[in-house]
Each structure stands twice: as structure tokens, then as C-alpha cells.
Write a protein that holds these residues in place. Structure first.
Motif, PDB file in Angstrom:
ATOM      1  N   PRO A  75     -31.224 -13.127 -10.468  1.00  0.00           N
ATOM      2  CA  PRO A  75     -30.928 -14.454  -9.930  1.00  0.00           C
ATOM      3  C   PRO A  75     -29.927 -15.198 -10.812  1.00  0.00           C
ATOM      4  N   GLY A  76     -28.914 -15.776 -10.174  1.00  0.00           N
ATOM      5  CA  GLY A  76     -27.945 -16.581 -10.910  1.00  0.00           C
ATOM      6  C   GLY A  76     -26.878 -15.795 -11.623  1.00  0.00           C
ATOM      7  N   VAL A  77     -26.853 -14.440 -11.467  1.00  0.00           N
ATOM      8  CA  VAL A  77     -25.871 -13.596 -12.145  1.00  0.00           C
ATOM      9  C   VAL A  77     -24.984 -12.907 -11.112  1.00  0.00           C
ATOM     10  N   THR A  78     -23.686 -13.056 -11.283  1.00  0.00           N
ATOM     11  CA  THR A  78     -22.698 -12.345 -10.473  1.00  0.00           C
ATOM     12  C   THR A  78     -22.107 -11.222 -11.321  1.00  0.00           C
ATOM     13  N   ILE A  79     -22.027 -10.016 -10.744  1.00  0.00           N
ATOM     14  CA  ILE A  79     -21.494  -8.863 -11.476  1.00  0.00           C
ATOM     15  C   ILE A  79     -20.241  -8.376 -10.763  1.00  0.00           C
ATOM     16  N   GLU A  80     -19.107  -8.372 -11.458  1.00  0.00           N
ATOM     17  CA  GLU A  80     -17.861  -7.922 -10.848  1.00  0.00           C
ATOM     18  C   GLU A  80     -16.830  -7.567 -11.920  1.00  0.00           C
ATOM     19  N   THR A  81     -15.704  -7.025 -11.489  1.00  0.00           N
ATOM     20  CA  THR A  81     -14.625  -6.699 -12.406  1.00  0.00           C
ATOM     21  C   THR A  81     -13.766  -7.926 -12.681  1.00  0.00           C
ATOM     22  N   TYR A  82     -12.958  -7.828 -13.745  1.00  0.00           N
ATOM     23  CA  TYR A  82     -12.025  -8.918 -14.009  1.00  0.00           C
ATOM     24  C   TYR A  82     -11.034  -9.070 -12.861  1.00  0.00           C
ATOM     25  N   GLY A  83     -10.594  -7.955 -12.288  1.00  0.00           N
ATOM     26  CA  GLY A  83      -9.642  -8.023 -11.190  1.00  0.00           C
ATOM     27  C   GLY A  83     -10.197  -8.795 -10.012  1.00  0.00           C
ATOM     28  N   LYS A  84     -11.462  -8.547  -9.652  1.00  0.00           N
ATOM     29  CA  LYS A  84     -12.064  -9.269  -8.530  1.00  0.00           C
ATOM     30  C   LYS A  84     -12.248 -10.744  -8.863  1.00  0.00           C
ATOM     31  N   PHE A  85     -12.651 -11.031 -10.098  1.00  0.00           N
ATOM     32  CA  PHE A  85     -12.804 -12.424 -10.516  1.00  0.00           C
ATOM     33  C   PHE A  85     -11.484 -13.185 -10.402  1.00  0.00           C
ATOM     34  N   SER A  86     -10.416 -12.610 -10.951  1.00  0.00           N
ATOM     35  CA  SER A  86      -9.129 -13.313 -10.965  1.00  0.00           C
ATOM     36  C   SER A  86      -8.568 -13.466  -9.564  1.00  0.00           C
ATOM     37  N   ARG A  87      -8.663 -12.415  -8.767  1.00  0.00           N
ATOM     38  CA  ARG A  87      -8.166 -12.493  -7.392  1.00  0.00           C
ATOM     39  C   ARG A  87      -8.959 -13.520  -6.592  1.00  0.00           C
ATOM     40  N   GLY A  88     -10.277 -13.529  -6.765  1.00  0.00           N
ATOM     41  CA  GLY A  88     -11.113 -14.481  -6.043  1.00  0.00           C
ATOM     42  C   GLY A  88     -10.827 -15.919  -6.430  1.00  0.00           C
ATOM     43  N   TYR A  89     -10.619 -16.141  -7.731  1.00  0.00           N
ATOM     44  CA  TYR A  89     -10.324 -17.505  -8.186  1.00  0.00           C
ATOM     45  C   TYR A  89      -9.011 -18.002  -7.603  1.00  0.00           C
ATOM     46  N   LEU A  90      -7.978 -17.180  -7.656  1.00  0.00           N
ATOM     47  CA  LEU A  90      -6.673 -17.600  -7.145  1.00  0.00           C
ATOM     48  C   LEU A  90      -6.711 -17.806  -5.628  1.00  0.00           C
ATOM     49  N   ALA A  91      -7.452 -16.950  -4.925  1.00  0.00           N
ATOM     50  CA  ALA A  91      -7.576 -17.121  -3.476  1.00  0.00           C
ATOM     51  C   ALA A  91      -8.303 -18.421  -3.150  1.00  0.00           C
ATOM     52  N   ALA A  92      -9.354 -18.734  -3.926  1.00  0.00           N
ATOM     53  CA  ALA A  92     -10.110 -19.969  -3.694  1.00  0.00           C
ATOM     54  C   ALA A  92      -9.253 -21.208  -3.918  1.00  0.00           C
ATOM     55  N   LYS A  93      -8.252 -21.094  -4.781  1.00  0.00           N
ATOM     56  CA  LYS A  93      -7.356 -22.220  -5.061  1.00  0.00           C
ATOM     57  C   LYS A  93      -6.139 -22.228  -4.135  1.00  0.00           C
ATOM     58  N   GLY A  94      -6.117 -21.341  -3.159  1.00  0.00           N
ATOM     59  CA  GLY A  94      -5.011 -21.288  -2.220  1.00  0.00           C
ATOM     60  C   GLY A  94      -3.732 -20.728  -2.806  1.00  0.00           C
ATOM     61  N   LEU A  95      -3.853 -19.977  -3.907  1.00  0.00           N
ATOM     62  CA  LEU A  95      -2.669 -19.455  -4.595  1.00  0.00           C
ATOM     63  C   LEU A  95      -2.399 -17.990  -4.271  1.00  0.00           C
ATOM     64  N   MET A  96      -3.283 -17.355  -3.492  1.00  0.00           N
ATOM     65  CA  MET A  96      -3.089 -15.949  -3.172  1.00  0.00           C
ATOM     66  C   MET A  96      -3.531 -15.678  -1.747  1.00  0.00           C
ATOM     67  N   GLY A  97      -2.679 -14.980  -1.003  1.00  0.00           N
ATOM     68  CA  GLY A  97      -3.017 -14.565   0.343  1.00  0.00           C
ATOM     69  C   GLY A  97      -3.399 -13.107   0.394  1.00  0.00           C
ATOM     70  N   TYR A  98      -3.433 -12.573   1.600  1.00  0.00           N
ATOM     71  CA  TYR A  98      -3.848 -11.186   1.802  1.00  0.00           C
ATOM     72  C   TYR A  98      -2.739 -10.230   1.389  1.00  0.00           C
ATOM     73  N   ASN A  99      -3.125  -9.172   0.680  1.00  0.00           N
ATOM     74  CA  ASN A  99      -2.227  -8.064   0.367  1.00  0.00           C
ATOM     75  C   ASN A  99      -0.977  -8.519  -0.386  1.00  0.00           C
ATOM     76  N   GLN A 100      -1.158  -9.337  -1.396  1.00  0.00           N
ATOM     77  CA  GLN A 100      -0.027  -9.835  -2.174  1.00  0.00           C
ATOM     78  C   GLN A 100       0.075  -9.222  -3.563  1.00  0.00           C
ATOM     79  N   ILE A 101      -0.819  -8.308  -3.907  1.00  0.00           N
ATOM     80  CA  ILE A 101      -0.808  -7.671  -5.223  1.00  0.00           C
ATOM     81  C   ILE A 101      -0.176  -6.285  -5.102  1.00  0.00           C
ATOM     82  N   ALA A 102       0.809  -6.008  -5.926  1.00  0.00           N
ATOM     83  CA  ALA A 102       1.459  -4.701  -5.898  1.00  0.00           C
ATOM     84  C   ALA A 102       0.487  -3.612  -6.327  1.00  0.00           C
ATOM     85  N   THR A 103       0.384  -2.563  -5.543  1.00  0.00           N
ATOM     86  CA  THR A 103      -0.424  -1.411  -5.922  1.00  0.00           C
ATOM     87  C   THR A 103       0.254  -0.690  -7.095  1.00  0.00           C
TER      88      THR A 103
END
Length: 462
Positions: A75-103
Motif C-alpha cells: 500500500p502506498g508504494v509505486t514500483i516502476e522504472t526511471y523511464g516510466k517515471f520520467s515519461r509519465g511526469y512529462l505527459a502529466a504536465k502536457g509536455l509529451m505526447g504519444y510516440n515522441q521518444i526516439a527508439t
């Protein structure tokens, strides 16, 4: 939780103050993952003073799956990678859309374009004949250290590069970087994974909203770039905490920097040297590897100490007549062990790992899309990178001959000494995944990145 309770000094770490920056350095097998999970659970527990939402973070997805299996819905713990954390934060702030990260493949393509564009203005320049991997690595290093201007790059001491770049070469690299960014944006990819920490830091600097997490705990923190660590320090509130569990002997992502250079305020790093995972014989091999010259360039290296387990068998060293015979031998023996034990077959590349387990029914591949961690006996296969933080009863390390290790492409890109430094750490990761038995195979001469066959550390079979 499906994991052992912390013991001794491990308990002290779990209950360290829930404010500020904490660094815990431990060698392989000292229980860092166990401590990280218990630490996250403690900080999220409503009975804990200064508790709050907690992020338990690591680098790769296979370890995330393993952590979720061990933690079992905290309870109260989120487990994820740094990549998912950073992508999620930027998306939540409206700074990243779909499929904008270079593979990775697209990133390589854009860098190759950038090198060609740079060559058009630089004329004949032997430096531009370096392998693409060299430039990919250098651009990742620049982003990983948060260098925003060419002057920043010219002024910084370049740790981790055994042959330092001259000022003119750094100017050329910066031109490649400029052309790479142009090519990437023109290709519809405003971001790549290496550059996300800089973008996150810039967004956090102007973000006045309440931070999502009060506490962040990182397992295998040595794999994150300095800029990623800085971003995590800025992603917590003033009364929150950042706890980093790390082992620089296992460092494999090319940063090799001290915590001090990441801007952390750490009064004292907690040290764990006692190995609870590996048998004494396997630990003895790891200790000998850590004492080899390739490991002597790390600012925060913690030397392993003797294991805390009963004696077992020496690691087995097997020489085969050909790579085909080697792969077939590993597959046969791994399948036999997999009938009653959890077996890891680990190699430098995914293709080599697949080659070594060809024909084994029910192999579980370690990869970024792992959704479930099995606890039963069987065979797992993957790269050294994908096995970070994991452990197996039995480990096979195939293709450890001198003709394949260090990898010839890595030597061509970085030179022998630097390639040896990088790849000896990869091998260290593989060796220290083994709890009870370790089987190393090769054709021709054994790689010089391991102690010699006649060192007394192995039982040798031909």
C-alpha cells in the motif's frame, strides 16, 4: 511480502530518517533489494512519522517485475522504472505526447545522419571515422551529466573515457550533437531516453504543484545517470527523502561518478560488505574479479568481503571445441538443472542468450515486457543487463572465450582498455547472480577479463 525480513544492520538502514538523502553501498549479495523494498514499505506506512506516497524505482523492467513479485502489492508504494517515471511526469504536465521518444534504432539512425552532416562542414577528419557506438555513447554521457552548452562540455572532466578527447574533438562532438538534435526533431521525435532527465529537471524547476511522491527509493541506483539522480532529488518535497541503494562494482551503464558529483547531501554512506547470496567459492571468484585492474577506476567502489554461507563447489570452467558445440552443451546441461532448480543462462547479447538455450522447452526470457516472475524451477535466459538485481540457483555464462570477450565491436568503438573495463563489469554481474553453482563456458582461450584458468578458482573441464 514474499521476501526475507531484514537482519542486523539491514534493519538500521530500513529505519533511517525519512528526510534528506541517504546512500547505501553494498556489494553483490548483501541484500540491497530486500532493504530497498522494506525501506519503501516503511516510508509509505501510515504508522511511520513523516510517511507519504513512495516511489520504488529501478532501471530495467525485468527487475521491476521481480520487485513487484517480492513486494506483492505494498500500500502506498509505486514500483516502476526511471523511464516510466520520467515519461509519465512529462505527459502529466502536457509536455509529451504519444510516440515522441526516439527508439534506440531511430536514435542510431539520427546520429549517423548527424555524423554525415558534420563531415560535410569539417572536411577530412579521421575523428569522424569512429564507430557510431562511440558517438552514441558520448552523446548519452553529455545528456547524463546535464551539459547544456558547448562550454560546459569543454570545461568538464570526462570520467570513464580512458583516452581523453581533445578540445577540438569535443567541439566536433558538440557539432554532431547539434545536428543530431535537428535530425531527431525533424523526424518527429523531440525526445530520446538519455535526454529525459534534463527535460524533467527543467519542468520540475518551474513546477509549483505538490510533488506526487514524498519519498523515492532507488534499487541499483548506480545504473542511473547523474542527471537522473539530480532529477529525483528535485522530485521530492523539502521534507521528503531520497534513498539510493547501489554497488559501483556492478556499474554497467558508463557513468562511473561519485554521489558527491550528483549534488547530493550525504553525511555518511552506509556500507554493506557481507555477501549472503553467493557460495564462498563463487564469491571468491567475484572478489578476484573486483581486484583486477579494470575495476580500479571507480570513485565509490566497495570491495567485496568474504561470504556468509556454507562452502559449496568451485565455479566450473568448461572448454568446447566450437561455438556450436558450446551452445548445445549449455542447452543440454541447463535443461537438466532446470528440472529441479532456477537456472539463469546469461550472455552479452539477447541473440547469444537465445542461441545458448535453443531447444529448451518453456524458457523464460528476461526482457522489458516481462509481466510475471516465476518462483518455480526452470530456465531463464537473457543479457547481463536484464539480470541486474536478480539471482538464480545455477547460472551459465556461455561464450566467455578471448575471441568474443571483450566484444570486437566494443573494442573498435572505444579501444581495448575501455572495452575491457566495461565488459568486465558485465561479467561481474553475471557471476554474482549465481547462488549455488556457476558454469562458465568458452572456446579457445578463456577471456582475460576473468582470472586465469589455472588460478585455482575453478574446477576445469575440457
Amino acid at each position: 511480502m514474499n521476501l526475507p525480513a531484514p537482519k542486523g544492520h539491514q534493519r538500521d538502514v530500513v529505519y533511517l530518517p525519512g528526510r534528506g538523502h541517504q546512500v547505501i553501498l553494498g556489494t553483490a549479495g548483501t541484500g540491497k533489494t530486500v532493504m530497498a523494498i522494506h525501506r519503501a514499505a516503511h516510508l509509505a506506512d501510515t504508522r511511520t512519522r513523516n510517511h507519504g506516497p513512495t516511489l520504488l524505482l529501478t532501471y530495467n523492467n525485468s527487475l521491476v517485475t521481480y520487485l513487484r513479485h517480492l513486494a506483492n502489492r505494498l500500500p502506498g508504494v509505486t514500483i516502476e522504472t526511471y523511464g516510466k517515471f520520467s515519461r509519465g511526469y512529462l505527459a502529466a504536465k502536457g509536455l509529451m505526447g504519444y510516440n515522441q521518444i526516439a527508439t534506440p534504432d531511430l536514435r542510431r539512425h539520427f546520429v549517423e545522419q548527424a555524423v554525415k552532416t558534420t563531415a560535410m562542414t569539417h572536411g577530412t577528419n579521421p575523428f569522424l571515422e569512429h564507430a557510431t557506438d562511440f558517438f552514441l555513447d558520448e552523446l548519452e554521457w553529455i545528456d547524463g551529466h546535464g551539459l547544456a552548452t558547448v562550454q560546459d562540455y569543454l570545461d568538464v572532466k570526462r570520467a570513464g573515457r580512458m583516452a581523453p578527447l581533445q578540445q577540438g574533438q569535443r567541439h566536433t562532438v558538440w557539432d554532431i550533437r547539434t545536428n543530431y538534435l535537428k535530425a531527431r526533431r525533424a523526424g518527429g521525435r523531440p525526445y530520446d531516453w538519455a535526454g529525459l532527465p534534463m527535460v524533467v529537471r527543467a519542468a520540475l524547476a518551474v513546477d509549483a504543484e505538490t510533488r506526487r511522491y514524498k519519498h523515492i527509493v532507488v534499487d541499483e541506483a548506480q545504473d542511473l545517470s547523474p542527471e537522473a539522480i539530480r532529477s529525483l532529488a528535485e522530485a521530492i518535497p523539502e521534507d521528503g527523502s531520497l534513498t539510493l541503494f547501489a554497488d559501483y562494482a556492478q556499474q554497467i551503464y558508463g557513468q562511473r561518478v561519485s554521489w558527491r558529483s550528483c549534488g547530493l547531501t550525504v553525511t555518511k554512506a552506509e556500507l554493506f560488505l557481507d555477501n549472503y547470496r553467493n557460495s564462498p567459492e563463487i564469491a571468491r571468484l567475484a572478489i578476484a574479479m573486483a581486484d583486477m585492474p579494470h575495476f580500479k577506476d571507480s570513485a565509490d567502489l566497495v570491495e567485496p568481503r568474504a561470504p556468509q554461507r556454507a562452502a559449496g563447489a568451485k565455479p566450473t570452467l568448461v572448454r568446447y571445441s566450437s561455438p556450436t558445440a558450446e551452445a548445445a552443451g549449455v542447452a543440454t546441461n541447463a535443461a537438466d538443472f532446470g528440472k529441479f532448480a532456477r537456472v539463469g543462462v546469461l550472455a552479452r547479447t539477447r541473440a547469444e542468450a537465445r542461441q545458448a538455450v535453443a531447444g529448451i522447452a518453456g524458457v523464460r526470457m528476461l526482457h522489458d515486457n516481462m509481466q510475471k516472475w516465476e518462483i518455480s524451477s526452470g530456465v531463464y535466459a537473457g543479457t547481463y543487463h536484464s539480470a541486474k538485481g536478480l539471482e538464480f540457483d545455477v547460472v551459465f555464462l556461455p561464450f566467455c572465450g578471448a575471441n568474443r570477450c571483450p566484444d570486437s565491436d566494443t573494442v573498435a568503438a572505444f579501444g581495448y582498455d575501455e572495452a575491457a573495463s566495461r565488459e568486465s563489469r558485465l561479467l561481474y554481474v553475471g557471476v554474482t547472480r549465481a547462488c549455488d553453482e556457476l558454469i562458465i563456458t568458452h572456446t579457445g582461450q578463456l577471456t582475460p577479463l576473468l582470472p586465469a584458468a589455472d588460478s585455482g578458482l575453478y574446477q576445469v573441464t575440457t
